[in-house]
Write an enzyme that holds these catalytic residues in place. Structure first.
Site, PDB file in Angstrom:
ATOM      1  N   SER A  90       3.444  49.106 -44.245  1.00  0.00           N
ATOM      2  CA  SER A  90       4.586  49.682 -44.980  1.00  0.00           C
ATOM      3  C   SER A  90       5.758  50.099 -44.093  1.00  0.00           C
ATOM      4  O   SER A  90       6.833  50.385 -44.613  1.00  0.00           O
ATOM      5  CB  SER A  90       4.118  50.882 -45.804  1.00  0.00           C
ATOM      6  OG  SER A  90       3.379  50.450 -46.927  1.00  0.00           O
ATOM      7  N   LYS A 110       8.989  48.332 -44.636  1.00  0.00           N
ATOM      8  CA  LYS A 110       9.864  48.644 -45.768  1.00  0.00           C
ATOM      9  C   LYS A 110      11.204  49.204 -45.314  1.00  0.00           C
ATOM     10  O   LYS A 110      12.191  49.133 -46.053  1.00  0.00           O
ATOM     11  CB  LYS A 110       9.154  49.603 -46.724  1.00  0.00           C
ATOM     12  CG  LYS A 110       7.932  48.969 -47.386  1.00  0.00           C
ATOM     13  CD  LYS A 110       7.073  49.976 -48.132  1.00  0.00           C
ATOM     14  CE  LYS A 110       5.798  49.300 -48.669  1.00  0.00           C
ATOM     15  NZ  LYS A 110       4.876  50.268 -49.298  1.00  0.00           N
ATOM     16  N   TYR A 132       6.113  39.772 -50.415  1.00  0.00           N
ATOM     17  CA  TYR A 132       5.744  41.155 -50.118  1.00  0.00           C
ATOM     18  C   TYR A 132       4.537  41.225 -49.186  1.00  0.00           C
ATOM     19  O   TYR A 132       4.555  41.951 -48.183  1.00  0.00           O
ATOM     20  CB  TYR A 132       5.458  41.896 -51.423  1.00  0.00           C
ATOM     21  CG  TYR A 132       4.899  43.285 -51.227  1.00  0.00           C
ATOM     22  CD1 TYR A 132       5.712  44.336 -50.820  1.00  0.00           C
ATOM     23  CD2 TYR A 132       3.541  43.541 -51.433  1.00  0.00           C
ATOM     24  CE1 TYR A 132       5.192  45.611 -50.635  1.00  0.00           C
ATOM     25  CE2 TYR A 132       3.022  44.813 -51.251  1.00  0.00           C
ATOM     26  CZ  TYR A 132       3.844  45.838 -50.854  1.00  0.00           C
ATOM     27  OH  TYR A 132       3.331  47.093 -50.658  1.00  0.00           O
ATOM     28  N   TYR A 142       4.967  59.072 -47.657  1.00  0.00           N
ATOM     29  CA  TYR A 142       4.393  59.197 -49.000  1.00  0.00           C
ATOM     30  C   TYR A 142       4.310  60.666 -49.411  1.00  0.00           C
ATOM     31  O   TYR A 142       5.256  61.422 -49.197  1.00  0.00           O
ATOM     32  CB  TYR A 142       3.038  58.480 -49.069  1.00  0.00           C
ATOM     33  CG  TYR A 142       3.116  57.067 -48.576  1.00  0.00           C
ATOM     34  CD1 TYR A 142       3.949  56.137 -49.197  1.00  0.00           C
ATOM     35  CD2 TYR A 142       2.382  56.633 -47.471  1.00  0.00           C
ATOM     36  CE1 TYR A 142       4.040  54.824 -48.748  1.00  0.00           C
ATOM     37  CE2 TYR A 142       2.460  55.316 -47.017  1.00  0.00           C
ATOM     38  CZ  TYR A 142       3.293  54.426 -47.659  1.00  0.00           C
ATOM     39  OH  TYR A 142       3.391  53.139 -47.211  1.00  0.00           O
ATOM     40  N   VAL A 201      -0.281  51.772 -43.294  1.00  0.00           N
ATOM     41  CA  VAL A 201      -1.732  51.934 -43.267  1.00  0.00           C
ATOM     42  C   VAL A 201      -2.390  51.138 -42.136  1.00  0.00           C
ATOM     43  O   VAL A 201      -3.603  51.235 -41.942  1.00  0.00           O
ATOM     44  CB  VAL A 201      -2.382  51.581 -44.627  1.00  0.00           C
ATOM     45  CG1 VAL A 201      -1.905  52.533 -45.704  1.00  0.00           C
ATOM     46  CG2 VAL A 201      -2.141  50.129 -45.001  1.00  0.00           C
TER      47      VAL A 201
END
Length: 316
Positions: free
Chosen positions: A70, A73, A197, A249, A267
């Site tokens: 992630s 992103k 993705y 998060y 992660v």
């Protein structure tokens, strides 16, 4: 941001952090819901800092590639903002979610509009924007080229085994994507969007490469030596602001409170940080805490902020 009167000895600081992380017995747990990530060695730890106008300073396993997941992103958002500008905010919000990164609960209440671009549904919408009307492979190749440009390193690529593992086990992300498609917030076929993705998340970088790749965010959108900015200073500021509020998060507030460095986690065990006007930072250890963030990379950031005074909220 408060400044210390002396220039920090980054080499000594990073060596000390790496030594202490090597002796930690509590190391978290790997992300075993993606089978390929479950193979990671919990004893690995790396850290890298790239000061503005300076050479990278590294310690530990800083040249060991890992799956950035992630963290990518940050770069997909950069590309999407260049594509559609502020139009992106009609399809994805800018608020912390307070829920796990792969939660579907808020999507149901908010009619398929994800809370922010750093949770999974938000990043899937961003992938849809980047894809446009192209075939997934063309968009994948463009994105890898972008990562190579950011890091000034042509060796960066996608870990094909991780990508295949994610595609094979991505049922929850498919559920998120199909729900958003049903609400009209995906414009391309779901499987095409998810192919892009999953491959984006499977980009592999080392701490050195990752810290290099975020220099432009620490430098108000500019890469050293490039006449044209990667992104406007205003957009760079907004990306960094989202890193503060949404980058870890539902642990983003705690990280801001304890560390005070804008950051984005993944992660795969990495955390990417940006200190505006000072440096870009990457730390990595595969073991995660209960929120899905690297346990030791987060501790390393906290120690680095304390040793350098680099918290955006003032000297710790």
């Amino acid at each position: 941001m408060a400044r210390r009167s002396h220039k920090p000895d980054l080499e000594a600081i990073l060596d000390d952090i790496a030594d202490r992380m090597a002796s930690e017995s509590e190391r978290g747990k790997v992300a075993d819901y993606i089978p390929e990530l479950a193979k990671a060695n919990l004893n690995r730890f790396g850290i890298a800092v790239v000061p503005i106008g300076g050479a990278p300073v590294v310690a530990g396993d800083a040249d060991e590639p890992f799956s950035v997941q992630s963290i990518v992103k940050v770069f997909t958002l950069t590309l999407a903002l260049e594509r559609v500008g502020s139009g992106i905010w009609a399809r994805v919000g800018r608020e912390p979610s307070g829920d796990p990164f792969n939660s579907i609960v808020q999507l149901e209440y908010e009619h398929g509009i994800p809370r922010n671009p750093f949770i999974n549904p938000g990043a899937i919408v961003v992938a849809d924007i980047i894809l446009g009307k192209r075939e997934p492979q063309a968009a994948i190749e463009e994105f890898v080229s972008l990562c190579r440009r950011f890091a000034c390193d042509e060796s960066i690529g996608i870990d094909a085994d991780v990508a295949a593992s994610e595609i094979a086990t991505g049922a929850r992300n498919r559920a998120l994507a199909h729900f958003m498609a049903a609400e009209g917030n995906l414009k391309n076929p779901v499987e095409d969007v998810l192919e892009l993705y999953f491959n984006q998340c499977a980009v592999a970088m080392s701490c050195r490469q990752l810290a290099m790749s975020a220099r432009f965010l620490a430098s108000a959108g500019r890469l050293e030596g490039d006449d044209d900015p990667i992104i406007t200073a205003e957009r760079a500021r907004r990306i960094v602001a989202l890193m503060v509020t949404c980058g870890l998060y539902d642990a983003s507030g705690e990280f801001a409170f304890r560390v005070g460095i804008p950051a984005k986690s993944g992660v795969g065990g990495g955390i990417l940080g940006v200190v505006p006007g000072r440096a870009s930072i990457a730390a990595w250890c595969p073991g995660l805490d209960e929120k899905g963030n690297s346990l030791l990379a987060a501790r390393a950031f906290e120690e680095l902020a304390r040793a350098t005074g680099w918290s955006i909220f003032g000297v710790l």
